[in-house]
Scaffold this motif. Structure first.
Motif, PDB file in Angstrom:
ATOM      1  N   ALA A   1       5.226   0.629  -9.160  1.00 44.53           N
ATOM      2  CA  ALA A   1       5.427   1.772  -8.763  1.00 44.53           C
ATOM      3  C   ALA A   1       6.863   2.084  -8.289  1.00 44.53           C
ATOM      4  O   ALA A   1       7.235   3.398  -8.430  1.00 44.53           O
ATOM      5  CB  ALA A   1       4.505   2.084  -7.524  1.00 44.53           C
ATOM      6  N   LEU A   2       7.549   1.213  -8.149  1.00 50.39           N
ATOM      7  CA  LEU A   2       8.970   1.800  -7.912  1.00 50.39           C
ATOM      8  C   LEU A   2       9.663   2.158  -8.891  1.00 50.39           C
ATOM      9  O   LEU A   2      10.671   3.106  -8.972  1.00 50.39           O
ATOM     10  CB  LEU A   2       9.810   0.515  -7.133  1.00 50.39           C
ATOM     11  CG  LEU A   2       9.160  -0.119  -5.758  1.00 50.39           C
ATOM     12  CD1 LEU A   2      10.261  -1.150  -5.315  1.00 50.39           C
ATOM     13  CD2 LEU A   2       8.977   0.966  -5.004  1.00 50.39           C
ATOM     14  N   LEU A   3       9.498   1.673 -10.081  1.00 53.92           N
ATOM     15  CA  LEU A   3      10.035   2.158 -11.368  1.00 53.92           C
ATOM     16  C   LEU A   3       9.577   3.415 -11.701  1.00 53.92           C
ATOM     17  O   LEU A   3      10.311   4.344 -12.181  1.00 53.92           O
ATOM     18  CB  LEU A   3       9.980   1.115 -12.686  1.00 53.92           C
ATOM     19  CG  LEU A   3      10.186   1.405 -13.782  1.00 53.92           C
ATOM     20  CD1 LEU A   3      11.898   1.828 -13.929  1.00 53.92           C
ATOM     21  CD2 LEU A   3       9.910   0.437 -14.812  1.00 53.92           C
ATOM     22  N   GLY A   4       8.197   3.578 -11.816  1.00 50.97           N
ATOM     23  CA  GLY A   4       7.618   4.796 -12.161  1.00 50.97           C
ATOM     24  C   GLY A   4       8.036   5.826 -11.493  1.00 50.97           C
ATOM     25  O   GLY A   4       8.259   7.032 -11.798  1.00 50.97           O
ATOM     26  N   SER A   5       8.414   5.739 -10.140  1.00 49.42           N
ATOM     27  CA  SER A   5       8.712   6.839  -9.071  1.00 49.42           C
ATOM     28  C   SER A   5      10.217   7.003  -8.938  1.00 49.42           C
ATOM     29  O   SER A   5      10.733   7.651  -8.285  1.00 49.42           O
ATOM     30  CB  SER A   5       8.016   6.870  -7.848  1.00 49.42           C
ATOM     31  OG  SER A   5       6.548   6.992  -7.916  1.00 49.42           O
ATOM     32  N   ARG A   6      10.949   6.063  -9.546  1.00 50.58           N
ATOM     33  CA  ARG A   6      12.303   6.045  -9.576  1.00 50.58           C
ATOM     34  C   ARG A   6      12.884   5.975  -8.117  1.00 50.58           C
ATOM     35  O   ARG A   6      13.689   6.659  -7.691  1.00 50.58           O
ATOM     36  CB  ARG A   6      13.049   7.259 -10.412  1.00 50.58           C
ATOM     37  CG  ARG A   6      12.778   7.215 -11.829  1.00 50.58           C
ATOM     38  CD  ARG A   6      11.590   7.746 -12.387  1.00 50.58           C
ATOM     39  NE  ARG A   6      11.696   9.408 -12.239  1.00 50.58           N
ATOM     40  CZ  ARG A   6      10.729  10.045 -12.084  1.00 50.58           C
ATOM     41  NH1 ARG A   6       9.440   9.491 -12.038  1.00 50.58           N
ATOM     42  NH2 ARG A   6      10.697  11.474 -12.097  1.00 50.58           N
ATOM     43  N   VAL A   7      12.149   5.023  -7.332  1.00 53.29           N
ATOM     44  CA  VAL A   7      12.402   4.774  -6.055  1.00 53.29           C
ATOM     45  C   VAL A   7      13.770   4.019  -5.574  1.00 53.29           C
ATOM     46  O   VAL A   7      14.114   3.168  -6.346  1.00 53.29           O
ATOM     47  CB  VAL A   7      11.390   4.016  -5.177  1.00 53.29           C
ATOM     48  CG1 VAL A   7      11.748   3.805  -3.796  1.00 53.29           C
ATOM     49  CG2 VAL A   7      10.028   4.903  -5.405  1.00 53.29           C
ATOM     50  N   LYS A   8      14.460   4.690  -4.620  1.00 56.71           N
ATOM     51  CA  LYS A   8      15.673   3.785  -4.338  1.00 56.71           C
ATOM     52  C   LYS A   8      15.379   2.956  -2.959  1.00 56.71           C
ATOM     53  O   LYS A   8      15.180   3.629  -2.043  1.00 56.71           O
ATOM     54  CB  LYS A   8      16.702   4.825  -3.768  1.00 56.71           C
ATOM     55  CG  LYS A   8      17.938   4.282  -3.165  1.00 56.71           C
ATOM     56  CD  LYS A   8      19.168   5.107  -2.623  1.00 56.71           C
ATOM     57  CE  LYS A   8      20.312   4.259  -2.172  1.00 56.71           C
ATOM     58  NZ  LYS A   8      21.405   5.432  -1.701  1.00 56.71           N
ATOM     59  N   LEU A   9      15.334   1.461  -3.195  1.00 53.93           N
ATOM     60  CA  LEU A   9      15.081   0.669  -2.025  1.00 53.93           C
ATOM     61  C   LEU A   9      16.297  -0.127  -1.927  1.00 53.93           C
ATOM     62  O   LEU A   9      16.998  -0.565  -2.495  1.00 53.93           O
ATOM     63  CB  LEU A   9      13.824  -0.325  -2.576  1.00 53.93           C
ATOM     64  CG  LEU A   9      13.633  -1.366  -1.611  1.00 53.93           C
ATOM     65  CD1 LEU A   9      11.960  -1.457  -2.202  1.00 53.93           C
ATOM     66  CD2 LEU A   9      14.345  -2.472  -1.484  1.00 53.93           C
TER      67      LEU A   9
ATOM     68  N   THR B   1       0.736  -1.149  -0.013  1.00 53.72           N
ATOM     69  CA  THR B   1      -0.048   0.084   0.067  1.00 53.72           C
ATOM     70  C   THR B   1       0.845   1.175  -0.067  1.00 53.72           C
ATOM     71  O   THR B   1       0.609   2.199  -0.782  1.00 53.72           O
ATOM     72  CB  THR B   1      -0.760   0.055   1.105  1.00 53.72           C
ATOM     73  OG1 THR B   1      -1.827  -1.135   1.188  1.00 53.72           O
ATOM     74  CG2 THR B   1      -1.689   1.148   1.315  1.00 53.72           C
ATOM     75  N   VAL B   2       1.954   1.216   0.830  1.00 48.79           N
ATOM     76  CA  VAL B   2       2.840   2.419   1.040  1.00 48.79           C
ATOM     77  C   VAL B   2       3.440   2.535  -0.578  1.00 48.79           C
ATOM     78  O   VAL B   2       3.474   3.822  -0.946  1.00 48.79           O
ATOM     79  CB  VAL B   2       4.072   2.005   1.802  1.00 48.79           C
ATOM     80  CG1 VAL B   2       5.109   3.371   1.543  1.00 48.79           C
ATOM     81  CG2 VAL B   2       3.524   2.172   3.183  1.00 48.79           C
ATOM     82  N   PHE B   3       3.694   1.634  -1.454  1.00 44.15           N
ATOM     83  CA  PHE B   3       4.135   1.750  -2.707  1.00 44.15           C
ATOM     84  C   PHE B   3       3.454   2.592  -3.549  1.00 44.15           C
ATOM     85  O   PHE B   3       3.966   3.757  -4.467  1.00 44.15           O
ATOM     86  CB  PHE B   3       4.163   0.434  -3.491  1.00 44.15           C
ATOM     87  CG  PHE B   3       5.247  -0.350  -3.107  1.00 44.15           C
ATOM     88  CD1 PHE B   3       6.420   0.099  -2.448  1.00 44.15           C
ATOM     89  CD2 PHE B   3       5.279  -1.800  -3.503  1.00 44.15           C
ATOM     90  CE1 PHE B   3       7.560  -0.865  -1.961  1.00 44.15           C
ATOM     91  CE2 PHE B   3       6.311  -2.749  -3.138  1.00 44.15           C
ATOM     92  CZ  PHE B   3       7.547  -2.055  -2.475  1.00 44.15           C
ATOM     93  N   THR B   4       2.100   2.858  -3.312  1.00 41.94           N
ATOM     94  CA  THR B   4       1.200   3.745  -4.259  1.00 41.94           C
ATOM     95  C   THR B   4       1.378   5.226  -3.790  1.00 41.94           C
ATOM     96  O   THR B   4       0.796   6.096  -4.382  1.00 41.94           O
ATOM     97  CB  THR B   4      -0.225   3.070  -3.867  1.00 41.94           C
ATOM     98  OG1 THR B   4      -0.636   3.449  -2.711  1.00 41.94           O
ATOM     99  CG2 THR B   4      -0.276   1.738  -4.345  1.00 41.94           C
ATOM    100  N   ARG B   5       1.965   5.528  -2.547  1.00 38.21           N
ATOM    101  CA  ARG B   5       1.888   6.775  -1.974  1.00 38.21           C
ATOM    102  C   ARG B   5       3.569   7.418  -2.210  1.00 38.21           C
ATOM    103  O   ARG B   5       3.647   8.648  -2.014  1.00 38.21           O
ATOM    104  CB  ARG B   5       1.549   6.858  -0.714  1.00 38.21           C
ATOM    105  CG  ARG B   5       0.139   6.621  -0.209  1.00 38.21           C
ATOM    106  CD  ARG B   5      -0.700   7.394  -1.051  1.00 38.21           C
ATOM    107  NE  ARG B   5      -0.682   8.766  -0.536  1.00 38.21           N
ATOM    108  CZ  ARG B   5      -0.892  10.030  -1.129  1.00 38.21           C
ATOM    109  NH1 ARG B   5      -1.333   9.558  -2.168  1.00 38.21           N
ATOM    110  NH2 ARG B   5      -0.741  11.014  -0.602  1.00 38.21           N
TER     111      ARG B   5
END
Length: 333
Positions: free
Chosen positions: A263-271, A230-234
């Motif tokens: 969503a990680l790709l779309g938002s270019r998230v660093k995990l 769920t957090v991924f979407t925010r």
């Protein structure tokens, strides 16, 4: 010499841990050899990582062997020493396991200063591995900037409670996720978070959206599963995500299937997953800030304390189910 009560790892759990997976015994305390220290343990730390060590699955650390003393962090007092670096009555922090007494050669054993303001138990929580984990993950990896929104799951626990307070100290909006109204009230009213989402209320997505109107810049992940999904979407563009644990999955026989990973790709998230023991270069800086905040009364914490080693297995299972409030400890003596 008194007998040494110990809790042994008796059998590997399948699914949820059971008290039958442990065995309580009494053993002789061997005579000290040159260079060794005998420590009477005062408190034992119970932590989610222990569940992983009960398994044979591949991990960052090898699994425990059956009939070994259960692994665990301890704080205690030296009662006898044949090591010039330690003397009787020194308070020490180490990993001596689920037992009343432990013998160490000094490696990995650290002296700590105990006072009325900084009690021995705090070195297993806010000034121990949980506090260091919070600092390394949030500050070292998450790199929060003033004005950003930081979200942390298991927010009332030993790690999550420190994460939120550190976020506030660095000028961020702190949002917790916890189970139940009592824990959320504690996180907001006592720890000073800006908001807390009760995932047990049944409308996680809606409540998280309301609590993060500007999205999420840093997500400190302790739980995994549906909450993480769920957090991924925010997550905002270029958000950072220190990955600390998956407590929701440790006792599950069916892994959770992530739905929103894209969503990680779309938002270019660093995990980035991390193990606090691999970041010892950051520990001195972390301890300096944490100690200053505790001494000034600006870093609050709560402890759930089980009385006696006999109750350690029950307390451990309760901790995995989220029944603890704050850091879960066992008072040994």
């Amino acid at each position: 010499m008194a007998k040494n009560k110990q809790v042994l790892f008796a059998s590997r759990p399948h699914g949820w841990v059971q008290e039958s997976n442990f065995k309580i015994v009494e053993a002789e305390i061997p005579a000290l050899k040159e260079g060794e220290i005998l420590v009477k343990n005062l408190y034992l730390s119970l932590d989610p990582y222990m569940r992983g060590r009960m398994s044979t699955a591949k991990s960052y650390a090898s699994g425990m062997e059956l009939n070994d003393v259960m692994i665990g962090g301890t704080v205690g007092v030296v009662v006898d020493s044949k090591n010039p670096d330690f003397k009787a009555d020194d308070h020490v922090l180490g990993y001596l396991g689920w037992q009343e007494y432990g013998i160490s050669n000094g490696k990995g054993l650290n002296k700590v200063n105990v006072s009325e303001r900084v009690p021995a138990s705090s070195y297993l929580g806010v000034l121990g591995m949980p506090g260091l984990t919070a600092w390394v993950g949030l500050i070292g990896i998450g790199k929060p900037q003033a004005g950003e929104t930081v979200v942390v799951s298991a927010a009332s626990g030993a790690v999550g409670s420190v994460v939120g307070q550190l976020a506030k100290a660095h000028g961020c909006r702190a949002v917790g996720i916890a189970g139940g109204k009592a824990k959320c009230d504690y996180v907001v009213n006592e720890l000073g978070f800006d908001a807390c989402v009760d995932y047990k209320a049944g409308h996680l997505a809606e409540d998280l959206t309301a609590a993060t109107p500007d999205g999420i810049d840093v997500n400190f992940e302790n739980v995994g599963g549906e909450i993480m999904d769920t957090v991924f979407t925010r997550l905002n563009p270029f958000a950072r995500m220190p990955l600390c644990g998956f407590v929701s999955q440790y006792n599950s026989t069916e892994p959770y299937g992530i739905k929103n990973f894209g969503a990680l790709l779309g938002s270019r998230v660093k995990l980035q997953g991390f193990i606090v023991g691999e970041h010892t270069d950051l520990w001195p800086q972390a301890m300096q800030e944490l100690s200053q905040l505790v001494a000034a009364g600006k870093l609050k914490y709560r402890e759930s304390v089980a009385d006696g080693l006999d109750n350690a297995p029950k307390a451990f299972i309760g901790m995995l189910k989220g029944e603890n409030f704050g850091k879960q400890l066992v008072k040994i003596s």
